[in-house]
Design an enzyme around this catalytic site. Sequence first.
Site, PDB file in Angstrom:
ATOM      1  N   ASN A   9       0.878  -1.172   0.000  1.00 21.38           N
ATOM      2  CA  ASN A   9       0.000   0.000   0.000  1.00 21.38           C
ATOM      3  C   ASN A   9       0.911   1.217   0.000  1.00 21.38           C
ATOM      4  OD1 ASN A   9      -1.779   2.089   0.495  1.00 21.38           O
ATOM      5  ND2 ASN A   9      -2.889   1.043   2.118  1.00 21.38           N
ATOM      6  N   ARG A 101      -2.071  -1.933  -3.859  1.00 21.55           N
ATOM      7  CA  ARG A 101      -3.238  -1.047  -3.819  1.00 21.55           C
ATOM      8  C   ARG A 101      -3.011   0.049  -4.847  1.00 21.55           C
ATOM      9  NH1 ARG A 101      -3.809   3.978  -0.789  1.00 21.55           N
ATOM     10  NH2 ARG A 101      -5.978   4.657  -0.859  1.00 21.55           N
ATOM     11  N   HIS A 189     -11.591   4.036  -1.380  1.00 20.41           N
ATOM     12  CA  HIS A 189     -11.558   3.186  -0.182  1.00 20.41           C
ATOM     13  C   HIS A 189     -12.201   1.825  -0.439  1.00 20.41           C
ATOM     14  CE1 HIS A 189     -11.292   7.128   2.303  1.00 20.41           C
ATOM     15  NE2 HIS A 189     -10.090   6.592   2.207  1.00 20.41           N
ATOM     16  N   ARG A 249      -8.150  17.565   4.071  1.00 15.54           N
ATOM     17  CA  ARG A 249      -8.908  17.804   2.838  1.00 15.54           C
ATOM     18  C   ARG A 249     -10.262  18.414   3.170  1.00 15.54           C
ATOM     19  NH1 ARG A 249      -8.421  11.772   0.598  1.00 15.54           N
ATOM     20  NH2 ARG A 249      -6.322  11.381   1.419  1.00 15.54           N
ATOM     21  N   GLU A 389      -7.136  -3.726   4.713  1.00 17.91           N
ATOM     22  CA  GLU A 389      -7.030  -3.653   3.257  1.00 17.91           C
ATOM     23  C   GLU A 389      -6.024  -4.664   2.711  1.00 17.91           C
ATOM     24  OE1 GLU A 389      -7.767   1.077   2.510  1.00 17.91           O
ATOM     25  OE2 GLU A 389      -6.218   0.441   3.920  1.00 17.91           O
TER      26      GLU A 389
END
Length: 402
Positions: A9, A101, A189, A249, A389
Amino acid sequence: MTKAVLALNAGSSSLKFALFRIDPTDTPTSPSHRIASGEVEGIGTHPHFRVRDADGKVLLDESWDAHEAGTPDAHHGPMATLMEWVGEHLGHVELMGVGHRVVHGGPDFIRPVRITPDVLAALTALTPFAPLHQPGSLAPARALMAQRPDLPQVACFDTAFHHTMPPVAQAQALPRSYAAKGVRRYGFHGLSYEYIANCLRARAPHLAGGRCIVAHVGSGASLCAMHEGHSIDTTMGFSVLDGLMMGTRCGHLDPGVILYMLREEGLDAAAIEKVLYHDSGLLGVSGVSNDMRDLHARAAHDPAVSAALELFVYRFVQEAGMMAASLQGLDGLVFTAGIGENDAIVRAAICARLQWLGVRLDAAANIANSEIISTSDSKVEVRVIPTDEETTIRRHVMMCLA
């Protein structure tokens, strides 16, 4: 023969990884056997390599000088070091493949795929859709292709889980020429949401088969409206800027603000990008931090921090209402990722504002970080499930290489 899968990742300056043992009888849906995990931080400056075993014991912790700082090859040295450690650690165990990923799969990559030079070129061409994230997520694959060309690599997409959204949920209200260029709502996601969907099938079939909002709330944050385990809507759209207020963000923003920045402040694209991605969210509103732990400690005596936390919760509840509308009702709410899994204060504030949907929080269970944190009479079952993940990436690699 026992084999292993390496899950990666990557970001622009960091690389998280997990190493899984694959026994001869294992299938993609078998329980995972994590051998080790870790990260390389400071890629391109002063890389720091840390590895832990399955129990969290530190196996390696070292730093080294970067010789390719600021170049496209900055990941080559760290990848070589990681692969050398993997080879030494595995011994007689064979590495069967590496999964990556990849942030953006565009409109065409809706399932994991073996990485070839042509696939890598196609994914690189999607960089305008995710300019801050796509190059970093592809850099390790490019480095490994040069160092270990015979090692199978698999791209696992954060956008793919959302390809089940109906066309109306993917559409943008722009001239049709933009849709023809691939400008639409994609969602992100997805590897995390796929993991949670699989967990619900195993642990809570009544939720897996119903209407559920899954909240991936970390430094980056989004909500996914799942019906029968499939994404039908999500808060992130064309980019990872949309939807919830995040660590740095802005989340959902009136496009007129961007026009104001252009016309009245004279900002160029790079300056606006910095404001929206790096200077906004919790950091921008509080003026001090994007770390929830720090903000909770300051909230009682700093009005700006208190206002940032209030806005974070307000925006979550607002977006959750949109997801519930897409689902036409709600049976379950699942919190996951860093804030979702660990911040009982934020969960309590959110659930208090969702009582109109039938959410009833069990305060003691919430503080204890129990899996089920709703009361027995709550119309909406609320759970806390840690995401993984890397386990989703392991599954994708096994599917592609079977």
